[in-house]
Design a protein around this motif. Sequence first.
Motif, mmCIF file in Angstrom:
data_model
loop_
_atom_site.group_PDB
_atom_site.id
_atom_site.type_symbol
_atom_site.label_atom_id
_atom_site.label_comp_id
_atom_site.label_asym_id
_atom_site.label_seq_id
_atom_site.Cartn_x
_atom_site.Cartn_y
_atom_site.Cartn_z
ATOM 1 N N UNK A 89 0.733 -1.130 -0.013
ATOM 2 C CA UNK A 89 0.087 -0.033 0.091
ATOM 3 C C UNK A 89 0.953 1.320 0.024
ATOM 4 N N UNK A 90 2.253 0.996 -0.070
ATOM 5 C CA UNK A 90 3.077 2.268 -0.235
ATOM 6 C C UNK A 90 3.195 3.050 0.842
ATOM 7 N N UNK A 91 3.323 2.460 2.148
ATOM 8 C CA UNK A 91 3.345 2.953 3.421
ATOM 9 C C UNK A 91 4.885 2.284 4.175
ATOM 10 N N UNK A 92 6.001 3.220 3.730
ATOM 11 C CA UNK A 92 7.126 2.606 4.387
ATOM 12 C C UNK A 92 7.439 2.640 5.859
ATOM 13 N N UNK A 93 6.791 3.651 6.686
ATOM 14 C CA UNK A 93 7.323 3.536 7.885
ATOM 15 C C UNK A 93 6.873 2.416 8.838
ATOM 16 N N UNK A 94 5.706 1.594 8.842
ATOM 17 C CA UNK A 94 5.503 0.497 9.402
ATOM 18 C C UNK A 94 6.518 -0.432 8.969
ATOM 19 N N UNK A 95 6.832 -0.614 7.860
ATOM 20 C CA UNK A 95 7.332 -1.793 7.189
ATOM 21 C C UNK A 95 8.800 -1.901 7.796
ATOM 22 N N UNK A 96 9.356 -0.614 8.260
ATOM 23 C CA UNK A 96 10.704 -0.553 8.706
ATOM 24 C C UNK A 96 10.891 -1.333 10.143
#
Length: 213
Positions: A89-96
């Motif tokens: 969904x293009x949300x890098x903050x929680x991915x990290x």
Amino acid sequence: MADYTGIEEQFESAGQREYADTFGMWIFLATEVLFFGGLFLAYAVGVFNEAEGFRLARQETNLLLGSVNTGLLLTSSFVMTLALRAAQVGNPRPVRALLLLCVAIGTAFLMLKGYEYVEDAHKHLVPTFAFEWDKPHPEAARHFFFLYFVMTGLHFVHLTIAVGLAGVLAITIPRAAPPPGWQARMEVTSLYWHFVDIIWVIFFVLLYLGGRT
């Protein structure tokens, strides 16, 4: 990890490059299945020829540590799935954060497995280092623990690589809008991580659960 900010001349688009990366990982995993399939075959032959000895040897593996490690990797697969969904969904903050949690869980597994190896050595279960067996079928037990250390040792190496990949990806994830190909990097890492987890679940069933009374 490769730089996805640009497209090499052999690719017509970012989408084509993403497809090539994902397809390449599937091909690699197929070769890994063939590789581990040889170990499964060797184990099956051992069980067929030395069933009682393998049953007695399985009772010496640490079921508690094996169960805890299985729980850790199943949890890590769930966390990796959440990370992949966030990437999609293009949300890098929680991915990290999720990737770093996977790294922590994977590291905990490796530490517990290392402790278990030390315990095995203290029990003189390492086939090539003063192996001792006071139960029936000593040669079958030696055969079992040879396969045990080869199989779990190779998994240990694969998980170490997976932890490294997840750690590098977590560090290099952009804080702003992701560049082309970022999702493909996440998908490739996720595929490899899940593969390593599945291999461990099979090993857990073969090396820990059988022969318990």
